[in-house]
Design an enzyme around this catalytic site. Structure first.
Site, PDB file in Angstrom:
ATOM      1  CB  SER A   1      -0.857  -0.053   1.261  1.00  0.00           C
ATOM      2  OG  SER A   1      -1.776   1.003   1.276  1.00  0.00           O
TER       3      SER A   1
ATOM      4  CB  CYS B   1      -0.629  -7.210  -8.837  1.00  0.00           C
ATOM      5  SG  CYS B   1      -0.708  -7.518 -10.610  1.00  0.00           S
TER       6      CYS B   1
ATOM      7  CB  CYS C   1       2.422 -14.608  -9.990  1.00  0.00           C
ATOM      8  SG  CYS C   1       0.866 -13.837  -9.554  1.00  0.00           S
TER       9      CYS C   1
ATOM     10  CB  THR D   1      -6.098   1.519   5.527  1.00  0.00           C
ATOM     11  OG1 THR D   1      -5.174   1.313   4.462  1.00  0.00           O
ATOM     12  CG2 THR D   1      -5.754   0.607   6.672  1.00  0.00           C
TER      13      THR D   1
ATOM     14  CB  CYS E   1       2.242  -9.120 -16.143  1.00  0.00           C
ATOM     15  SG  CYS E   1       3.011 -10.005 -14.772  1.00  0.00           S
TER      16      CYS E   1
ATOM     17  CB  CYS F   1      -3.343 -11.265 -15.609  1.00  0.00           C
ATOM     18  SG  CYS F   1      -3.069 -12.250 -14.145  1.00  0.00           S
TER      19      CYS F   1
ATOM     20  NE  ARG G   1      -3.586  -6.936  -3.064  1.00  0.00           N
ATOM     21  CZ  ARG G   1      -4.699  -7.456  -3.603  1.00  0.00           C
ATOM     22  NH1 ARG G   1      -4.845  -7.564  -4.899  1.00  0.00           N
ATOM     23  NH2 ARG G   1      -5.675  -7.880  -2.800  1.00  0.00           N
TER      24      ARG G   1
HETATM   25  C1  LIG Z   1      -0.405   1.062  -4.356  1.00  0.00           C
HETATM   26  C2  LIG Z   1      -1.451   1.267  -3.295  1.00  0.00           C
HETATM   27  C3  LIG Z   1      -1.424   2.411  -2.511  1.00  0.00           C
HETATM   28  C4  LIG Z   1      -2.387   2.591  -1.517  1.00  0.00           C
HETATM   29  N1  LIG Z   1      -2.278   3.688  -0.708  1.00  0.00           N
HETATM   30  C5  LIG Z   1      -3.098   3.789   0.351  1.00  0.00           C
HETATM   31  C6  LIG Z   1      -2.912   4.824   1.308  1.00  0.00           C
HETATM   32  O1  LIG Z   1      -1.991   5.634   1.191  1.00  0.00           O
HETATM   33  N2  LIG Z   1      -3.772   4.894   2.346  1.00  0.00           N
HETATM   34  C7  LIG Z   1      -4.784   3.988   2.515  1.00  0.00           C
HETATM   35  O2  LIG Z   1      -5.541   4.096   3.494  1.00  0.00           O
HETATM   36  N3  LIG Z   1      -4.980   3.002   1.624  1.00  0.00           N
HETATM   37  C8  LIG Z   1      -4.166   2.865   0.560  1.00  0.00           C
HETATM   38  N4  LIG Z   1      -4.339   1.830  -0.320  1.00  0.00           N
HETATM   39  C9  LIG Z   1      -5.489   0.941  -0.139  1.00  0.00           C
HETATM   40  C10 LIG Z   1      -5.257  -0.052   1.014  1.00  0.00           C
HETATM   41  O3  LIG Z   1      -4.073  -0.764   0.816  1.00  0.00           O
HETATM   42  C11 LIG Z   1      -6.443  -0.991   1.069  1.00  0.00           C
HETATM   43  O4  LIG Z   1      -7.642  -0.256   1.116  1.00  0.00           O
HETATM   44  C12 LIG Z   1      -6.382  -1.911   2.283  1.00  0.00           C
HETATM   45  O5  LIG Z   1      -5.186  -2.646   2.298  1.00  0.00           O
HETATM   46  C13 LIG Z   1      -7.583  -2.855   2.250  1.00  0.00           C
HETATM   47  O6  LIG Z   1      -7.496  -3.795   3.279  1.00  0.00           O
HETATM   48  P1  LIG Z   1      -8.118  -5.261   3.104  1.00  0.00           P
HETATM   49  O7  LIG Z   1      -7.829  -5.973   4.360  1.00  0.00           O
HETATM   50  O8  LIG Z   1      -9.516  -5.150   2.645  1.00  0.00           O
HETATM   51  O9  LIG Z   1      -7.328  -5.923   1.894  1.00  0.00           O
HETATM   52  P2  LIG Z   1      -5.781  -6.274   1.751  1.00  0.00           P
HETATM   53  O10 LIG Z   1      -4.937  -5.303   2.471  1.00  0.00           O
HETATM   54  O11 LIG Z   1      -5.545  -6.469   0.301  1.00  0.00           O
HETATM   55  O12 LIG Z   1      -5.623  -7.673   2.502  1.00  0.00           O
HETATM   56  C14 LIG Z   1      -6.167  -8.853   2.002  1.00  0.00           C
HETATM   57  C15 LIG Z   1      -5.374 -10.009   2.568  1.00  0.00           C
HETATM   58  O13 LIG Z   1      -6.043 -11.234   2.252  1.00  0.00           O
HETATM   59  C16 LIG Z   1      -5.102 -12.196   1.827  1.00  0.00           C
HETATM   60  N5  LIG Z   1      -5.839 -13.143   0.968  1.00  0.00           N
HETATM   61  C17 LIG Z   1      -6.440 -12.871  -0.211  1.00  0.00           C
HETATM   62  N6  LIG Z   1      -7.060 -13.974  -0.681  1.00  0.00           N
HETATM   63  C18 LIG Z   1      -6.839 -14.958   0.220  1.00  0.00           C
HETATM   64  C19 LIG Z   1      -7.238 -16.328   0.287  1.00  0.00           C
HETATM   65  N7  LIG Z   1      -8.021 -16.878  -0.642  1.00  0.00           N
HETATM   66  N8  LIG Z   1      -6.810 -17.070   1.347  1.00  0.00           N
HETATM   67  C20 LIG Z   1      -6.041 -16.507   2.326  1.00  0.00           C
HETATM   68  N9  LIG Z   1      -5.637 -15.200   2.304  1.00  0.00           N
HETATM   69  C21 LIG Z   1      -6.049 -14.444   1.271  1.00  0.00           C
HETATM   70  C22 LIG Z   1      -4.057 -11.366   1.091  1.00  0.00           C
HETATM   71  O14 LIG Z   1      -2.825 -12.058   1.014  1.00  0.00           O
HETATM   72  C23 LIG Z   1      -3.980 -10.114   1.956  1.00  0.00           C
HETATM   73  O15 LIG Z   1      -3.031 -10.243   2.985  1.00  0.00           O
HETATM   74  C24 LIG Z   1      -3.411   1.626  -1.335  1.00  0.00           C
HETATM   75  C25 LIG Z   1      -3.447   0.482  -2.130  1.00  0.00           C
HETATM   76  C26 LIG Z   1      -2.471   0.286  -3.087  1.00  0.00           C
HETATM   77  C27 LIG Z   1      -2.494  -0.973  -3.903  1.00  0.00           C
HETATM   78  S1  SF4 Z   2      -1.498 -11.395 -10.801  1.00  0.00           S
HETATM   79 FE1  SF4 Z   2      -1.235 -11.504 -13.015  1.00  0.00          FE
HETATM   80  S2  SF4 Z   2      -0.522  -9.480 -13.612  1.00  0.00           S
HETATM   81 FE2  SF4 Z   2      -0.205  -9.650 -11.397  1.00  0.00          FE
HETATM   82  S3  SF4 Z   2       1.882 -10.402 -11.131  1.00  0.00           S
HETATM   83 FE3  SF4 Z   2       0.549 -12.198 -11.174  1.00  0.00          FE
HETATM   84  S4  SF4 Z   2       0.543 -12.823 -13.305  1.00  0.00           S
HETATM   85 FE4  SF4 Z   2       1.310 -10.714 -13.287  1.00  0.00          FE
END
Ligand SMILES: Cc1cc2nc3c(=O)[nH]c(=O)nc-3n(C[C@H](O)[C@H](O)[C@H](O)COP(=O)(O)OP(=O)(O)OC[C@H]3O[C@@H](n4cnc5c(N)ncnc54)[C@H](O)[C@@H]3O)c2cc1C
Ligand code: SF4
Length: 545
Positions: free
Chosen positions: A55, A516, A513, A335, A489, A519, A299
Site C-alpha cells: 500500500s 497483484c 507472480c 484502509t 503484468c 491479469c 497490487r
Molecule cells: C499502491 C497502493 C497504494 C495505496 N495507498 C493507500 C494509502 O496511502 N492509504 C490507505 O488508506 N490506503 C491505501 N491503499 C489501499 C489499502 O491498501 C487498502 O484499502 C487496504 O489494504 C484494504 O485492506 P483489506 O484488508 O480489505 O485488503 P488487503 O490489504 O488487500 O488484505 C487482504 C489479505 O487477504 C489475503 N488473501 C487474499 N485472498 C486470500 C485467500 N483466498 N486465502 C487466504 N488469504 C487471502 C491477502 O494475502 C492479503 O493479505 C493503497 C493500495 C495500493 C495498492
Molecule cells: S497477478 Fe497476473 S498481472 Fe499480477 S503479477 Fe501475477 S501474473 Fe502478473
C-alpha cells in the site's frame, strides 16, 4: 481426481475470516472484544501476516481510534505524522503546484508501512485469542443447503501434472457459523461468491487500477519526514487516468507509487515502464538522489467507489474491506474504510451469534449505510466516473465544481460506463510507445524488480494462472492486441516466445507472480483465471512496505 483423495479433516469455529489485511484483522479484533469466548480463526495466504501487504500508505486513523483507542500505548507503528501536502501537475520538463483538494489534506494522518501496521494488528488479534494461520490459502468455499459454512484450505504437494507428490498434504476444512471474506481487491473466492449469489446484480461494474510501488532509502539530507507529494499528468497521456505518490517517512525511507486506471486504452502501454520513466523527471529524480531501492511490489486497487459496491451479504457470510471495494479514490485511501466495514460486519455477526437460529447478516449493510463510510464514499462518488466520460481536463474541471460548489452533494450519480477488460484498442489502431532503457541506478527492469519482492512459489504445483481457452492467447490476445499481458503484468510473468520465427507462443512464468490480480481484471476476454497457489507462495514484502 477429487473423488480419489482422502477426506479432509475439519475444524469448527464460530467465525472464519479469509485474509489477514486491515479488514480481516479489524473484524477479528472486534469479534473478540465483543465476545472473548468466541472461536475466531483467520487464514492468510502470505507466509506471514504482512507478507502480501502492499500500500502507500497514508493512514487516516479514524477507524483505528474507534477499534483500539489506546493504540499509542500499545505501540502501534504510526511514527511519522503527515506534514506538508503537495499536489503537482507535471509536463515532461516542468512541475506546476496545484491547490491541494480537500480530500487530499492529510492533517492528522500518519505515513506508515502498512505491512508493519498489519503485523502489529495481527499481534493485537493474537493477544485476544484469535487463531491466525498464515501460509494457508482459502482455495474453496464450503456450501451446504445454499449456505456458506466455511472454507477449505488448498491441498499442498500436488505436482504440476495434478497428481499428489511425496509431500502431499490434504487441505483442511475450516467450518464456521459465519464466514467473513476479507481477501482484498479482486479476491479469488470473492469473485466466485459474487457469481454464485449474483451479488453484482443491480450494481455498477467494479473498476480498478494497478498500483506499482518501490521503497527507497535515501540520504538524510534528501529526506523530509512527513512530506506527501501527489502528481498527475506526465508521463501518462491525457486519455489515461492515473497519478503518483511519494511519501517521506520512517528512517530515511520514501514510499514511491505509480497508479494507472485499468480502463486504459492503448495496449502498448506498460504501467511498469511508465513508473520507471516518471523517476527521470527533473522535479522527481531529486527525491531519489544518492538513494537505493530496497523493495518492489504491485497490487490492484478498486476505484469504482459507492456505485460499484456489490450486495455485501449472502447466507452464512459477508464481504468486508477491499474485496467489496470501499476505497475512497479521491483520498487514495482505503484502509480506514476497509477496517470500519469489517468492524460493522463483526458487530452484526456477534449479534447474530447471540440469537437462537442462524440469521442473515442484513444489519451489516444497514449499519454501513448509516456510518461515516457511506457518507464519505457518497461525497466523492462522481469524481472517478467523470474522468472516463469527460477526459482529463473535463474530469478535473468537474471534480472542482463537484467538490467546491456542490460539496459532494450533487443530486445526480454518474455510472461507470464499462468494465476495464472492454476498453483496449486493437494494437494496430493505437500509437506504439517506446520506453527508455533502465540505467540500473534510478530505473530498473522487471526481473531485477521482482527479485527484491522476494517472490517465491513451489515450482512443482499446478499453474495458478489458468487460461480458460488456451487458443485465445494467440488467436485473440496476440493477433488483436499484441499480447498486452506482457506489458501490464508488473512481474514479467507473461512472455511471447517464437514470434520472430513466425510461431508466437505464450509462456507463463507463474513463479514470478506478485499476486497483484491485474491479469484477472484486464485480460480482454477474461480468459485468465487467477486461482490461489499453495499457501505461503507469492511475494514476501519486508517491513517498511
Ligand atoms: C499502491 C497502493 C497504494 C495505496 N495507498 C493507500 C494509502 O496511502 N492509504 C490507505 O488508506 N490506503 C491505501 N491503499 C489501499 C489499502 O491498501 C487498502 O484499502 C487496504 O489494504 C484494504 O485492506 P483489506 O484488508 O480489505 O485488503 P488487503 O490489504 O488487500 O488484505 C487482504 C489479505 O487477504 C489475503 N488473501 C487474499 N485472498 C486470500 C485467500 N483466498 N486465502 C487466504 N488469504 C487471502 C491477502 O494475502 C492479503 O493479505 C493503497 C493500495 C495500493 C495498492
Ligand atoms: S497477478 Fe497476473 S498481472 Fe499480477 S503479477 Fe501475477 S501474473 Fe502478473
Amino acid at each position: 481426481m477429487a473423488e480419489d483423495l482422502p477426506p479432509r479433516e475439519a475444524m469448527e469455529f464460530d467465525v472464519v475470516i479469509v485474509g489477514g489485511g486491515p479488514a480481516g484483522l479489524a473484524a477479528a479484533i472486534r469479534l473478540k472484544q465483543i465476545s472473548p469466548d468466541m472461536a475466531v480463526c483467520l487464514v492468510e495466504k502470505g507466509g506471514e501476516i504482512g507478507a502480501h501487504t502492499l500500500s502507500g500508505a497514508v493512514l487516516e486513523p479514524r477507524a483505528l481510534n474507534e477499534l483500539l483507542p489506546d493504540w499509542k500505548e500499545r505501540g502501534a507503528p504510526l511514527d511519522t505524522p503527515a506534514g506538508e501536502d503537495r499536489f503537482l501537475f507535471l509536463t515532461d520538463t516542468r512541475a506546476f503546484k496545484l491547490p491541494t483538494p480537500p480530500q487530499m489534506n492529510n492533517h492528522g494522518n500518519y505515513i506508515v508501512s502498512l505491512g508493519n501496521y498489519v503485523r502489529w494488528l495481527g499481534q493485537q488479534a493474537e493477544a485476544l485469542g484469535v487463531e491466525i494461520y498464515p501460509g494457508f490459502a482459502a482455495a474453496e468455499y464450503l456450501e451446504e443447503d445454499g449456505r456458506i459454512v466455511g472454507i477449505a484450505t488448498g491441498d499442498m504437494g500436488i505436482g504440476k501434472d495434478g497428481t499428489p507428490t511425496g509431500n502431499y498434504q490434504r487441505g483442511m476444512e475450516l467450518r464456521a457459523r459465519y464466514t467473513l471474506f476479507a481477501e482484498g481487491c479482486r479476491g479469488s473466492l470473492t469473485q466466485r461468491l459474487i457469481e454464485r449469489f449474483h451479488l453484482r446484480d443491480g450494481h455498477d461494474p467494479q473498476t480498478y487500477a494497478i498500483g506499482i510501488k518501490e521503497l527507497w532509502e535515501v540520504p538524510a539530507e534528501n529526506h523530509k519526514p512527513g512530506l506527501i507529494e501527489h502528481s498527475i499528468g506526465w508521463p501518462l497521456d491525457r486519455g489515461t487516468y492515473g497519478g503518483t505518490f511519494l511519501y517521506h517517512f520512517g528512517a530515511n525511507l520514501i514510499s514511491y507509487g505509480f497508479v494507472v486506471g485499468l480502463d486504459y486504452r492503448n495496449p502498448w502501454l506498460s504501467p511498469f515502464e511508465e513508473m520507471q520513466r516518471f523517476k527521470t523527471h527533473p522535479e522527481v529524480r531529486k527525491h531519489f538522489a544518492g538513494g537505493r531501492r530496497i523493495s518492489y511490489g504491485a497490487r490492484a486497487l478498486n476505484e469504482g467507489g459507492l456505485q460499484s459496491i456489490p450486495t455485501l451479504i449472502f447466507p452464512g457470510g459477508a464481504l468486508i474491506g477491499d474485496c467489496a471495494g470501499f476505497i475512497n479514490n479521491a483520498k487514495v485511501k482505503g484502509t480506514h474504510t476497509a477496517m470500519k466495514s469489517a468492524m460493522l460486519a463483526a458487530e452484526t455477526v456477534a449479534e447474530a451469534l447471540a440469537g437462537d437460529a442462524p440469521a442473515e447478516l442484513t444489519a451489516y449493510p444497514e449499519k454501513l449505510r448509516a456510518s461515516w463510510v457511506w457518507e464519505e464514499l457518497s461525497s466523492v462518488r462522481n469524481l472517478r466516473p467523470v474522468f472516463a466520460r469527460a477526459g482529463f481536463w473535463g474530469g478535473l474541471a468537474y471534480s472542482a465544481v463537484d467538490t467546491y460548489l456542490f460539496r459532494g452533494r450533487a443530486p445526480w450519480t454518474f455510472h461507470h460506463p464499462h468494465r476495464d477488460n472492454e476498453t483496449l484498442l486493437e494494437a494496430e489502431a493505437a500509437p506504439k510507445i517506446t520506453y527508455p532503457k533502465p540505467d540500473g541506478v534510478l530505473t530498473f527492469d522487471r526481473l531485477s524488480s521482482v527479485f527484491i519482492s522476494n517472490t517465491n512459489h513451489e515450482e512443482n504445483q499446478p499453474a495458478h494462472l489458468k487460461l480458460r481457452d488456451p487458443g485465445k492467447a494467440i488467436g485473440v490476445n496476440w493477433d488483436q492486441f499484441r499480447s498486452p499481458e506482457t506489458r501490464y503484468c508488473p512481474a514479467g510473468v507473461y512472455e511471447i516466445v517464437g514470434a520472430e520465427e513466425g510461431h508466437p507462443q505464450l509462456q507463463i512464468n507463474a513463479q514470478n507472480c506478485v499476486h497483484c490480480k491485474t491479469c484477472d481484471i484486464k485480460d480482454p476476454t477474461q480468459n485468465i483465471n487467477w486461482v490461489t497457489p499453495e499457501g505461503g507462495g507469492g511475494p514476501n514484502y519486508p517491513g517498511g512496505m
